[in-house]
Design a protein around this motif. Structure first.
Motif, PDB file in Angstrom:
ATOM      1  N   THR A   1      -3.837  -2.944  -3.902  1.00 14.30           N
ATOM      2  CA  THR A   1      -2.379  -3.014  -3.795  1.00 14.30           C
ATOM      3  C   THR A   1      -1.995  -3.839  -2.565  1.00 14.30           C
ATOM      4  O   THR A   1      -2.549  -3.659  -1.479  1.00 14.30           O
ATOM      5  CB  THR A   1      -1.784  -1.599  -3.697  1.00 14.30           C
ATOM      6  OG1 THR A   1      -2.034  -0.911  -4.918  1.00 14.30           O
ATOM      7  CG2 THR A   1      -0.290  -1.654  -3.464  1.00 14.30           C
ATOM      8  N   GLN A   2      -1.049  -4.752  -2.751  1.00 14.24           N
ATOM      9  CA  GLN A   2      -0.697  -5.688  -1.684  1.00 14.24           C
ATOM     10  C   GLN A   2       0.786  -6.040  -1.770  1.00 14.24           C
ATOM     11  O   GLN A   2       1.509  -5.554  -2.648  1.00 14.24           O
ATOM     12  CB  GLN A   2      -1.539  -6.961  -1.821  1.00 14.24           C
ATOM     13  CG  GLN A   2      -1.325  -7.649  -3.155  1.00 14.24           C
ATOM     14  CD  GLN A   2      -2.244  -8.841  -3.337  1.00 14.24           C
ATOM     15  OE1 GLN A   2      -2.638  -9.482  -2.362  1.00 14.24           O
ATOM     16  NE2 GLN A   2      -2.592  -9.152  -4.576  1.00 14.24           N
ATOM     17  N   ILE A   3       1.230  -6.899  -0.868  1.00 17.25           N
ATOM     18  CA  ILE A   3       2.609  -7.374  -0.895  1.00 17.25           C
ATOM     19  C   ILE A   3       2.754  -8.398  -2.012  1.00 17.25           C
ATOM     20  O   ILE A   3       2.090  -9.440  -2.005  1.00 17.25           O
ATOM     21  CB  ILE A   3       3.005  -7.987   0.453  1.00 17.25           C
ATOM     22  CG1 ILE A   3       2.942  -6.934   1.565  1.00 17.25           C
ATOM     23  CG2 ILE A   3       4.407  -8.591   0.388  1.00 17.25           C
ATOM     24  CD1 ILE A   3       3.171  -7.489   2.961  1.00 17.25           C
TER      25      ILE A   3
ATOM     26  N   LEU B   1       5.576  -3.837  -2.992  1.00 18.67           N
ATOM     27  CA  LEU B   1       4.128  -3.592  -2.998  1.00 18.67           C
ATOM     28  C   LEU B   1       3.663  -3.259  -4.405  1.00 18.67           C
ATOM     29  O   LEU B   1       4.285  -2.464  -5.104  1.00 18.67           O
ATOM     30  CB  LEU B   1       3.776  -2.432  -2.062  1.00 18.67           C
ATOM     31  CG  LEU B   1       4.275  -2.540  -0.615  1.00 18.67           C
ATOM     32  CD1 LEU B   1       3.931  -1.271   0.152  1.00 18.67           C
ATOM     33  CD2 LEU B   1       3.683  -3.756   0.081  1.00 18.67           C
TER      34      LEU B   1
END
Length: 514
Positions: free
Chosen positions: A85-87, A513
């Motif tokens: 999970t990331q921006i 996110l």
């Protein structure tokens, strides 16, 4: 004009001791009175004058996520749980002052405060950017969150209810077109200090399919708007025992109950519970919990009962309702020799809509110098049962009916103390809950971590303190929002591909996110 005509139910003063017998009920009748509120109704076709739709089922549609302020947010798509999970994207235009609520979502669409003076902006996960924007709501939601509500009847679309310190408005969520706009009441000429506006939330009218929007204006007056009819339904100050309704309305500075929390509703959205503080002659007195309903033409707002808390206990903003049990925080100074405050999480049962009864109260917070912040007083309902509360050393899941501890998560596992209201989200088909929230070390400046925690796998229990499962942590800059928000994206033609993401507006911009 806004006519008020509602009787009040029994008043009771309750000690902190559980099970104390209530005093004899006091009953009085509020007399009819005409009160005015300046408003502008933009064009509403006759075909649109249907019962206003209720709150959405999915997502996080308002302050506290739903009318009960449960911070309980189911979604239609898979949750963002994977370690990668990331921006996904940012929008620097959506900037919030510290403590502002930020965004609300219906599960697939989100509406956020757009900068400090430019109004609202609409987003969906697929477009990765702003849809419509509007400037009718200015000075961003310093004390409240927009409300997204589902479609119904002839409306054909979802609607957004929003307000700032000056304006109340209803907009079509699909295109941002304003359906109704009104001026929020001011404190000018009342002899009262200006207070932050609170709300909005939707309350079901007794005996009909209509709903009214409850909010609190700048003078602390409770206002109910019938959006389907396009006018103010009721408007009045809440009155303490011993003050007549007439005196309370004409000279509120001599004594009235000032709301300090956005109304929280029961599961049927038919009863509202409001935390208040007795205000009189420039001073503040004891805290009161007020229970009320919205009725028909002859009883537009009806106070069911009023509970006073003992002197020395300060009722804190923020109320959560689980069925017929209302949960509040009560804090008091430790004494002259000991600095700081001791705070109890207290559960109050609504007994047949006639009185409130304390069923348990437990100390959850101890501070050394100050009252706790709203985020430190955050509580969230778990879909499996129980309520999560912060205790300065850990998160605890407590049984709603008894206060017994069911689960624990230590602060060291979270990375610090909560700096936003955390929420519990789950996929509606699996109901496996995940806690999302923003946490920070006390000494960390200009930054916080957003954390996702699996609450069902290897979660610490009272009898089995196993390591918990932190799904991911992501560090962000700026001051966090009042709450994080969940949003989903469904593929065209209902194919089996969908996703969800977390919206985190901050003073450094909106971050998504996923």
């Amino acid at each position: 004009f806004c006519r008020t005509n509602y009787p009040t139910g029994p008043f009771q003063r309750r000690r902190m001791a559980v099970g104390a017998a209530p005093p004899p009920a006091l009953l009085s009748l509020f007399r009819p009175r005409l009160l005015s509120l300046l408003f502008l109704v933009l064009p509403l076709s006759r075909a649109s004058a249907q019962p206003f739709p209720g709150p959405s089922i999915f997502g996080c549609s308002q302050e506290g996520c739903d009318p009960s302020r449960s911070f309980h947010a189911p979604v239609v798509g898979p949750l963002p749980l994977h370690p990668g999970t990331q921006i996904l994207w940012r929008d620097p235009d959506v900037t919030l002052e510290e403590g502002a609520w930020g965004c609300a979502s219906d599960g697939t669409r989100a509406v956020c405060s757009w900068n400090d003076d430019q109004g609202l902006a609409e987003y969906d996960l697929a477009s990765r950017g702003k849809g419509w924007t509007t400037g009718i709501i200015g000075s961003a939601f310093s004390g409240s969150s927009p409300l997204l509500t589902s479609a119904g009847g002839d409306f054909g679309d979802e609607y957004v209810v929003g307000m700032d310190n000056d304006t109340f408005a209803v907009l079509n969520a699909a295109n941002g077109i304003v359906t109704l706009a009104a001026k929020v009441g001011t404190a000018e000429g009342t002899g009262l200090p200006k207070v932050p506006v609170l709300g909005p939330t939707l309350l079901q009218q007794e005996g009909s399919g209509d709903r009214v929007v409850l909010l609190v204006d700048q003078s602390g007056k409770l206002v109910a708007w019938s959006v389907s009819l396009g006018f103010c339904w009721a408007s009045a100050y809440l009155c303490p025992p011993g003050i007549s309704f007439s005196d309370c309305q004409s000279e509120p500075e001599r004594g009235y109950l000032r709301p300090i929390s956005t109304p929280a509703l029961n599961s049927a959205a038919t009863v509202a519970y409001i935390g208040t503080q007795h205000y009189f002659n420039g001073s503040h007195g004891n805290g009161y919990l007020v229970s009320l309903k919205a009725g028909g033409i002859s009883s537009r707002l009806h106070v069911l009962w009023t509970m006073e808390f003992d002197h020395g206990y300060e009722l804190m903003p923020g109320i959560t309702v689980a069925d017929n049990i209302v949960m509040v925080h009560l804090c008091r100074a430790k004494g002259k020799l000991l600095k700081g405050y001791s705070c109890n999480l207290t559960a109050i049962e609504d007994v047949d809509s006639t009185s409130g009864k304390i069923i348990w109260s437990t100390v959850v917070l101890e501070t050394s110098e100050r009252l706790p912040t709203p985020s430190e007083l955050s509580i969230a309902l778990d879909p499996r049962g129980g309520v999560w509360a912060w205790t300065f050393v850990e998160l605890r899941r407590l049984k709603v009916t008894t206060g017994d501890v069911i689960q624990r998560i230590e602060a060291s596992d979270l990375g610090g103390e909560p700096v936003s209201h955390f929420l519990i989200s789950f996929n509606s088909s699996s109901a496996a809950p995940v806690l999302f929230g923003a946490f920070a070390q006390a000494k960390r400046n200009n930054g916080f971590e957003v954390v996702a925690i699996n609450l069902t796998v290897q979660s610490k229990t009272v009898t089995s303190p196993q390591p918990i499962e932190i799904l991911w942590k992501i560090g962000l800059h700026g001051s966090p929002p009042g709450q994080v928000t969940i949003i989903s994206s469904m593929a065209p033609n209902n194919q089996n591909t969908s996703s969800s993401a977390l919206l985190v507006p901050s003073s450094d911009g909106l971050v998504v996110l996923g």
